[in-house]
Structures are given as C-alpha cells and as structure tokens.
Enzyme design. Structure first.
Site, short mmCIF file in Angstrom:
data_model
loop_
_atom_site.label_atom_id
_atom_site.label_comp_id
_atom_site.label_asym_id
_atom_site.label_seq_id
_atom_site.Cartn_x
_atom_site.Cartn_y
_atom_site.Cartn_z
N ASP A 11 -19.58 -7.76 23.98
CA ASP A 11 -18.52 -7.02 24.67
C ASP A 11 -18.76 -7.15 26.18
O ASP A 11 -19.84 -7.56 26.62
CB ASP A 11 -18.54 -5.54 24.27
CG ASP A 11 -17.43 -4.73 24.93
OD1 ASP A 11 -16.34 -5.29 25.16
OD2 ASP A 11 -17.64 -3.53 25.23
N CYS A 75 -14.23 -6.77 21.95
CA CYS A 75 -13.55 -6.51 23.22
C CYS A 75 -12.11 -6.99 23.07
O CYS A 75 -11.88 -8.17 22.77
CB CYS A 75 -14.25 -7.27 24.34
SG CYS A 75 -13.39 -7.23 25.94
N ASN A 76 -11.15 -6.10 23.27
CA ASN A 76 -9.75 -6.48 23.16
C ASN A 76 -9.36 -7.52 24.21
O ASN A 76 -8.67 -8.49 23.90
CB ASN A 76 -8.86 -5.25 23.31
CG ASN A 76 -8.82 -4.38 22.09
OD1 ASN A 76 -7.96 -4.51 21.24
ND2 ASN A 76 -9.77 -3.46 21.98
N CYS A 188 -8.97 -0.46 23.41
CA CYS A 188 -10.18 -0.86 24.11
C CYS A 188 -11.33 -0.21 23.38
O CYS A 188 -11.28 1.00 23.09
CB CYS A 188 -10.15 -0.42 25.58
SG CYS A 188 -11.69 -0.73 26.48
N THR A 189 -12.35 -0.98 23.06
CA THR A 189 -13.45 -0.43 22.26
C THR A 189 -14.26 0.61 23.02
O THR A 189 -15.03 1.35 22.41
CB THR A 189 -14.38 -1.56 21.77
OG1 THR A 189 -14.84 -2.33 22.90
CG2 THR A 189 -13.65 -2.47 20.80
#
Length: 265
Positions: A11, A75-76, A188-189
């Site tokens: 990420d 991660c988006n 979003c993570t």
C-alpha cells in the site's frame, strides 16, 4: 505436503493494514510481508503517470526480494492505475482493491450511495465505469477526501484527530432528501482505520462498505490450502523510505498481523 504460502501486501502507507487484518484471519498459515510506500505517500498528490512509473518497477523489485506466491495491492489509487501493467509484467498472481460500488448499490435500500475516496480515485475513469456498469437505478455521489488518509495514519500513530477534521471530510457523503443516503463506499483502505470515530460523528446511520472481507475471500480462492502445521516465520513490515517504525507504531501494528509475531526490515 504444500508449504505455507508467502503473501506480499502493498500500500502507499498504512491503510492496507485493514486488508491485511482480514487476510490473516482467512489464512493464518501464510507468511506475510507488508510494504508501506511511505517515500511516495500520499499517492493522491501525484500524477497518474508518476504513480505508474514508480509502482510497477517497485513491485518487481519486491517480488525479486521476497518471492511471494501472491501480491495484494491494498490501495485503491494504485489498483485503478497499475493492475494491468503488473499482470503484463510479472507472472505472480495479483489481487487488487477497487471501490465496492457493485455490492453497495445492490444492498442500498434508498438507492442513494456515496463513494468516499481520495480525490484521484473518485475522478478516475475506472471508478466512473464501475458506476456505469453497476449503479443501475442508484444515484451515486462521488466524494474526494483530500486529507482523510493522512488523518488515518496520524490516528494509527497515536496522534489526536479531531471530530471536526474528520467530519469536514465525510460530510459531503450525506445527501439530505427523501430518500437520503443510506450507504457509503469506503474507497480507500485507510478509511476503516477511522471507522469507529466516523460512525460516532456521522450525521445519521449508514452502511459503510469496506472491501477488505471480499479481498480476503479472493486471496483465499487463489491459494491452495496449506497442509503445513508449522508456524510461519514472523510477519515482516517495512517502509520504502528505510525508516524503522517507532515503538509506539510497532505496538499499534501488532493487532493487524493476527497471531503472528511481527518483525521489521
């Protein structure tokens, strides 16, 4: 007898820990390496071409160093940009993270859904295509939060994050009317790191859709079951900057790694 699988979770920062937490629950037998690209954080402040140019070779280097059986891009922002490039460049299986618009729209009763993401994620064509493909009869509001990921990292490090600061980021998700918003996609993570506080200060109760459980199910489906009863090596955590986590941060990280011991490299 199959060996314990090695899983690399990547990420831009610490948000992917929310994905890691679900994966370690599903596959406690695996050996984990978590990589936070703090040297380039936050990705939302970089041009798309710069993110692609950084992440694709960086993942190649990490594959060479850690030889994972599977890589999770938690991660988006990165997933919506680099997954095709990664799959063309490397033979390792990849699992990405994309806004959970399909399940959110399917479950919404009022058919008013908001997507809370970074400014880059919500403006990306990938996200707009998901809406076109799966929103159907839903009205979808895209909300780009400029500071929420940074606030989430600060909170994880033990810093105080005010309710007002968070409310300023999430308020546009809540659309008044009849009917009003009943579902918010956490695109979003990092954002689930703040979920307890977000729920407490939200203008009204909504369903918050976290993609992490679905990602864990996907990882589980791609890996063979391990017959190895040996305890895997301690999970590894590393920053691309080469910095070492502070003792306070190491304590905060521990719950995300399941029962495994945690080391840093």
């Amino acid at each position: 007898m199959s060996k314990s699988p090695a899983i690399l979770v990547f990420d831009s920062g610490l948000g992917g820990l929310t994905v890691l937490r679900e994966i370690t629950t599903a596959r406690p037998d695996a050996a984990y390496t978590y990589v936070a690209d703090d040297a380039f954080f936050p990705y939302g402040r970089h041009e798309e071409s710069a993110i692609i140019a950084r992440v694709v070779p960086l993942i190649g280097d990490l594959i060479g160093r850690h030889t994972p059986d599977l890589v999770v891009i938690a991660c988006n922002t990165a997933s919506t940009l680099v997954m095709d490039h990664l799959r063309k460049a490397y033979s390792v299986p990849f699992v990405g993270t994309v806004p959970a618009i399909k399940p959110a729209c399917a479950s919404s009763k009022t058919k008013r859904v908001s997507v809370l993401g970074t400014r880059g994620t919500v403006k990306r064509e990938y996200t707009k295509k998901l809406i076109a493909d799966f929103a159907h009869d839903c009205e979808v509001t895209l909300v780009g939060a400029g500071n929420l990921a940074t606030l989430a990292e600060a909170a994880l490090r033990g810093e105080s994050v005010s309710d007002d600061a968070i409310l300023a980021e999430i308020a546009p998700c809540f659309i008044e009317g009849s009917p009003r918003t009943d579902t918010v996609v956490l695109a979003c993570t990092h954002y689930p790191l703040l979920l307890e506080q977000i729920r407490r200060i939200a203008p009204w109760t909504v369903d918050w859709i976290d993609p992490a459980p679905a990602i864990a199910r996907r990882v589980e489906s791609l890996l063979d079951k391990s017959e190895n009863e040996n305890i895997p090596a301690p999970a590894k955590f590393l920053f691309t900057s080469g910095k070492s986590p502070s003792p306070a941060l190491m304590r905060a990280l521990q719950p995300f790694f399941g029962a495994q011991a945690l080391d840093h490299a």
